[in-house]
Design a protein around this motif. Structure first.
Motif, PDB file in Angstrom:
ATOM      1  N   LYS A 155      32.991  46.939  35.845  1.00 28.89           N
ATOM      2  CA  LYS A 155      34.191  46.561  35.086  1.00 28.89           C
ATOM      3  C   LYS A 155      35.048  45.693  35.998  1.00 28.89           C
ATOM      4  N   SER A 156      36.359  45.893  36.036  1.00 26.37           N
ATOM      5  CA  SER A 156      37.210  44.956  36.767  1.00 26.37           C
ATOM      6  C   SER A 156      37.804  45.495  38.069  1.00 26.37           C
ATOM      7  N   PHE A 157      37.634  46.773  38.409  1.00 23.54           N
ATOM      8  CA  PHE A 157      38.289  47.299  39.604  1.00 23.54           C
ATOM      9  C   PHE A 157      37.847  46.574  40.868  1.00 23.54           C
ATOM     10  N   TRP A 158      36.620  46.102  40.930  1.00 22.75           N
ATOM     11  CA  TRP A 158      36.135  45.428  42.130  1.00 22.75           C
ATOM     12  C   TRP A 158      36.985  44.213  42.476  1.00 22.75           C
ATOM     13  N   LYS A 159      37.539  43.557  41.475  1.00 25.50           N
ATOM     14  CA  LYS A 159      38.380  42.386  41.738  1.00 25.50           C
ATOM     15  C   LYS A 159      39.643  42.790  42.486  1.00 25.50           C
ATOM     16  N   TYR A 160      40.194  43.954  42.160  1.00 30.30           N
ATOM     17  CA  TYR A 160      41.374  44.457  42.863  1.00 30.30           C
ATOM     18  C   TYR A 160      40.984  44.965  44.251  1.00 30.30           C
ATOM     19  N   TYR A 161      39.879  45.698  44.323  1.00 29.11           N
ATOM     20  CA  TYR A 161      39.409  46.279  45.590  1.00 29.11           C
ATOM     21  C   TYR A 161      39.112  45.185  46.609  1.00 29.11           C
ATOM     22  N   SER A 162      38.567  44.065  46.146  1.00 32.98           N
ATOM     23  CA  SER A 162      38.216  42.960  47.045  1.00 32.98           C
ATOM     24  C   SER A 162      39.418  42.084  47.388  1.00 32.98           C
ATOM     25  N   GLY A 163      40.517  42.240  46.645  1.00 34.72           N
ATOM     26  CA  GLY A 163      41.691  41.417  46.874  1.00 34.72           C
ATOM     27  C   GLY A 163      41.702  40.134  46.061  1.00 34.72           C
ATOM     28  N   GLU A 164      40.671  39.929  45.246  1.00 29.54           N
ATOM     29  CA  GLU A 164      40.613  38.735  44.399  1.00 29.54           C
ATOM     30  C   GLU A 164      41.766  38.712  43.401  1.00 29.54           C
ATOM     31  N   GLU A 165      42.128  39.895  42.894  1.00 24.52           N
ATOM     32  CA  GLU A 165      43.266  40.017  41.989  1.00 24.52           C
ATOM     33  C   GLU A 165      44.222  41.072  42.536  1.00 24.52           C
ATOM     34  N   VAL A 166      45.465  40.996  42.134  1.00 26.34           N
ATOM     35  CA  VAL A 166      46.489  41.961  42.550  1.00 26.34           C
ATOM     36  C   VAL A 166      47.067  42.597  41.297  1.00 26.34           C
ATOM     37  N   ALA A 167      47.197  43.906  41.313  1.00 34.72           N
ATOM     38  CA  ALA A 167      47.770  44.616  40.166  1.00 34.72           C
ATOM     39  C   ALA A 167      49.171  44.074  39.886  1.00 34.72           C
ATOM     40  N   PRO A 168      49.501  43.814  38.622  1.00 33.72           N
ATOM     41  CA  PRO A 168      50.798  43.223  38.296  1.00 33.72           C
ATOM     42  C   PRO A 168      51.975  44.178  38.504  1.00 33.72           C
ATOM     43  N   ILE A 169      51.717  45.462  38.528  1.00 34.90           N
ATOM     44  CA  ILE A 169      52.752  46.463  38.787  1.00 34.90           C
ATOM     45  C   ILE A 169      52.191  47.470  39.780  1.00 34.90           C
ATOM     46  N   PRO A 170      53.036  48.162  40.530  1.00 36.00           N
ATOM     47  CA  PRO A 170      52.518  49.196  41.440  1.00 36.00           C
ATOM     48  C   PRO A 170      51.712  50.234  40.648  1.00 36.00           C
TER      49      PRO A 170
END
Length: 89
Positions: free
Chosen positions: A14-29
């Motif tokens: 799914k999409s968590f890998w993008k956050y884990y890798s730093g490719e994307e940043v969560a828009p809110i804490p």
């Protein structure tokens, strides 16, 4: 995917890998606690908690933290009467 404790039909990226890798940043804490179906081999590195990704804090498998004026507590696990006295191993 082999480390996920879910039926094979649910083992898809799914999409968590993008956050884990730093490719994307969560828009809110985002604050989360260990559950039953995450890739625990990655989160084991942060057993007591820590930043899993930019703007995403992993509380570990049990913990309490203060976020602003809010105290957040979490305890991972499933209650099962047959397993209650076995401990966490």
């Amino acid at each position: 995917m082999e480390s996920l404790n879910v039926p094979r039909k649910y083992r898809e990226m799914k999409s968590f890998w993008k956050y884990y890798s730093g490719e994307e940043v969560a828009p809110i804490p985002t604050i989360f606690i260990g559950g039953n179906h995450e890739a625990s081999n990655y989160l084991w590195e942060l057993y007591y908690g820590g930043w899993a990704a930019p703007n995403m804090y992993f509380m570990g498998y049990a913990g309490v933290l203060k976020f602003g004026n809010i105290r957040i507590g979490g305890l991972s696990g499933i209650y099962n009467a047959r397993h209650y006295k076995l401990g966490n191993s």
